[in-house]
Each structure stands twice: as structure tokens, then as C-alpha cells.
Design a protein around this motif. Sequence first.
Motif, PDB file in Angstrom:
ATOM      1  N   VAL A   1      -0.261  -5.245   2.148  1.00 49.43           N
ATOM      2  CA  VAL A   1       0.806  -4.252   2.160  1.00 49.43           C
ATOM      3  C   VAL A   1       2.086  -4.942   2.600  1.00 49.43           C
ATOM      4  O   VAL A   1       2.166  -5.466   3.719  1.00 49.43           O
ATOM      5  CB  VAL A   1       0.474  -3.088   3.096  1.00 49.43           C
ATOM      6  CG1 VAL A   1       1.559  -2.018   3.013  1.00 49.43           C
ATOM      7  CG2 VAL A   1      -0.885  -2.489   2.753  1.00 49.43           C
ATOM      8  N   SER A   2       3.076  -4.933   1.738  1.00 46.76           N
ATOM      9  CA  SER A   2       4.347  -5.582   2.046  1.00 46.76           C
ATOM     10  C   SER A   2       5.322  -4.583   2.645  1.00 46.76           C
ATOM     11  O   SER A   2       5.312  -3.397   2.319  1.00 46.76           O
ATOM     12  CB  SER A   2       4.939  -6.195   0.784  1.00 46.76           C
ATOM     13  OG  SER A   2       5.238  -5.185  -0.151  1.00 46.76           O
TER      14      SER A   2
ATOM     15  N   ALA B   1      -5.585  -6.513   5.103  1.00 43.12           N
ATOM     16  CA  ALA B   1      -6.879  -7.045   5.532  1.00 43.12           C
ATOM     17  C   ALA B   1      -7.783  -7.196   4.315  1.00 43.12           C
ATOM     18  O   ALA B   1      -7.456  -6.717   3.228  1.00 43.12           O
ATOM     19  CB  ALA B   1      -7.538  -6.106   6.545  1.00 43.12           C
ATOM     20  N   VAL B   2      -8.902  -7.834   4.542  1.00 43.69           N
ATOM     21  CA  VAL B   2      -9.995  -7.791   3.565  1.00 43.69           C
ATOM     22  C   VAL B   2     -10.857  -6.590   3.911  1.00 43.69           C
ATOM     23  O   VAL B   2     -11.257  -6.427   5.069  1.00 43.69           O
ATOM     24  CB  VAL B   2     -10.830  -9.077   3.595  1.00 43.69           C
ATOM     25  CG1 VAL B   2     -12.002  -8.965   2.612  1.00 43.69           C
ATOM     26  CG2 VAL B   2      -9.961 -10.289   3.261  1.00 43.69           C
ATOM     27  N   TYR B   3     -11.105  -5.760   2.926  1.00 42.44           N
ATOM     28  CA  TYR B   3     -11.873  -4.539   3.127  1.00 42.44           C
ATOM     29  C   TYR B   3     -13.290  -4.721   2.594  1.00 42.44           C
ATOM     30  O   TYR B   3     -13.484  -5.187   1.464  1.00 42.44           O
ATOM     31  CB  TYR B   3     -11.192  -3.370   2.428  1.00 42.44           C
ATOM     32  CG  TYR B   3     -10.001  -2.863   3.197  1.00 42.44           C
ATOM     33  CD1 TYR B   3      -8.825  -3.610   3.266  1.00 42.44           C
ATOM     34  CD2 TYR B   3     -10.042  -1.652   3.875  1.00 42.44           C
ATOM     35  CE1 TYR B   3      -7.729  -3.174   3.997  1.00 42.44           C
ATOM     36  CE2 TYR B   3      -8.952  -1.191   4.603  1.00 42.44           C
ATOM     37  CZ  TYR B   3      -7.804  -1.966   4.663  1.00 42.44           C
ATOM     38  OH  TYR B   3      -6.726  -1.516   5.394  1.00 42.44           O
TER      39      TYR B   3
ATOM     40  N   GLY C   1      -5.374  -5.105  -3.776  1.00 41.47           N
ATOM     41  CA  GLY C   1      -4.197  -5.673  -4.410  1.00 41.47           C
ATOM     42  C   GLY C   1      -3.012  -5.669  -3.487  1.00 41.47           C
ATOM     43  O   GLY C   1      -3.153  -5.475  -2.267  1.00 41.47           O
ATOM     44  N   LEU C   2      -1.853  -5.891  -4.073  1.00 41.88           N
ATOM     45  CA  LEU C   2      -0.596  -5.917  -3.326  1.00 41.88           C
ATOM     46  C   LEU C   2       0.149  -4.614  -3.566  1.00 41.88           C
ATOM     47  O   LEU C   2       0.319  -4.193  -4.712  1.00 41.88           O
ATOM     48  CB  LEU C   2       0.254  -7.098  -3.788  1.00 41.88           C
ATOM     49  CG  LEU C   2       1.668  -7.206  -3.221  1.00 41.88           C
ATOM     50  CD1 LEU C   2       1.625  -7.421  -1.715  1.00 41.88           C
ATOM     51  CD2 LEU C   2       2.427  -8.343  -3.899  1.00 41.88           C
ATOM     52  N   VAL C   3       0.577  -3.976  -2.495  1.00 40.55           N
ATOM     53  CA  VAL C   3       1.285  -2.705  -2.594  1.00 40.55           C
ATOM     54  C   VAL C   3       2.383  -2.667  -1.542  1.00 40.55           C
ATOM     55  O   VAL C   3       2.260  -3.301  -0.483  1.00 40.55           O
ATOM     56  CB  VAL C   3       0.300  -1.523  -2.424  1.00 40.55           C
ATOM     57  CG1 VAL C   3      -0.325  -1.518  -1.043  1.00 40.55           C
ATOM     58  CG2 VAL C   3       0.957  -0.196  -2.742  1.00 40.55           C
ATOM     59  N   GLN C   4       3.435  -1.941  -1.828  1.00 37.14           N
ATOM     60  CA  GLN C   4       4.511  -1.798  -0.863  1.00 37.14           C
ATOM     61  C   GLN C   4       4.139  -0.770   0.203  1.00 37.14           C
ATOM     62  O   GLN C   4       3.320   0.140  -0.047  1.00 37.14           O
ATOM     63  CB  GLN C   4       5.796  -1.378  -1.558  1.00 37.14           C
ATOM     64  CG  GLN C   4       6.443  -2.478  -2.382  1.00 37.14           C
ATOM     65  CD  GLN C   4       7.825  -2.083  -2.876  1.00 37.14           C
ATOM     66  OE1 GLN C   4       8.100  -0.902  -3.097  1.00 37.14           O
ATOM     67  NE2 GLN C   4       8.691  -3.066  -3.063  1.00 37.14           N
TER      68      GLN C   4
ATOM     69  N   SER D   1      -0.155   6.231   2.220  1.00 35.81           N
ATOM     70  CA  SER D   1       0.820   5.898   3.274  1.00 35.81           C
ATOM     71  C   SER D   1       0.487   4.566   3.922  1.00 35.81           C
ATOM     72  O   SER D   1       0.476   4.443   5.157  1.00 35.81           O
ATOM     73  CB  SER D   1       0.855   7.009   4.328  1.00 35.81           C
ATOM     74  OG  SER D   1       1.156   8.263   3.738  1.00 35.81           O
ATOM     75  N   LEU D   2       0.248   3.584   3.102  1.00 28.13           N
ATOM     76  CA  LEU D   2      -0.166   2.282   3.617  1.00 28.13           C
ATOM     77  C   LEU D   2       0.923   1.619   4.432  1.00 28.13           C
ATOM     78  O   LEU D   2       2.129   1.772   4.144  1.00 28.13           O
ATOM     79  CB  LEU D   2      -0.600   1.381   2.468  1.00 28.13           C
ATOM     80  CG  LEU D   2      -1.999   1.696   1.922  1.00 28.13           C
ATOM     81  CD1 LEU D   2      -2.184   1.112   0.530  1.00 28.13           C
ATOM     82  CD2 LEU D   2      -3.064   1.191   2.866  1.00 28.13           C
TER      83      LEU D   2
END
Length: 125
Positions: free
Chosen positions: A123-124, A92-94, A10-13, A85-86
Amino acid sequence: QVQLVESGGGLVQAGGSLRLSCAASGRTISNNAMGWFRQAPGKEREFVAGISWNSDHTYYADLVKGRFTISRDNAKNTVYLQMNSLKPEDTAVYYCARARGYWGNYEDMSIYDYWGQGTQVTVSS
């Protein structure tokens, strides 16, 4: 045949966390080492983490060491990747993959015989 299905992306900060799951079906993976890889746009697929069949041995790429943790639950036929701690460069695609043996040179993609379809991690900053 073994089917591997990743989830949890997903999208995460930046600074946040995600937990990826890799659920296997068709056959047990309890006798196989497992690995996580990732591929960013325009880059080659790279190794992230590996785990032996009984969880006794884990191995990480230097880029994720201390931030990511690989684990598995053989009773659930599932492997996990906890990512803390992204950073934006983790985008990337994991992919998860099943190795042919109990353990191995986890970075070597040739030891893996089944791969999932991947899950997107963004990761934004």
C-alpha cells in the motif's frame, strides 16, 4: 494433504481496496475454520481475521476491524479477504491457513495445520 494458494495481492494506493482469495485443493476445507495472517518485513507474523467452518462466526484483529471482511465459499473451497480503506501499514505478505477444527482461538497459530505461500500486498502513501 491440503494445498492453499493465495492470490489477489498487488500494489494499491492508500484508501484503495483489494480482495484476496485462498483456494484450497487436495481436500475439502468445508469442515475447517480458516484464518488470514500477515507478516511485514522485520516483524512477526500476526493474525488478521478468522472464520468458522459454516461462516457463523468471524473474528478480526483490532487493527483491521471495520475495514477487512473475511468470507468463504465452501462450494468453491475458497476463502476471501476483502480489504478496504487500506493503509501503508497494511503492507505485508498475507497468508491463509486451515485450522484443525470447526472453530477455535483464531489468533493462536498452533491451531492451524496448513499454510499457503502468501501473497504480497503493498500500500503506497
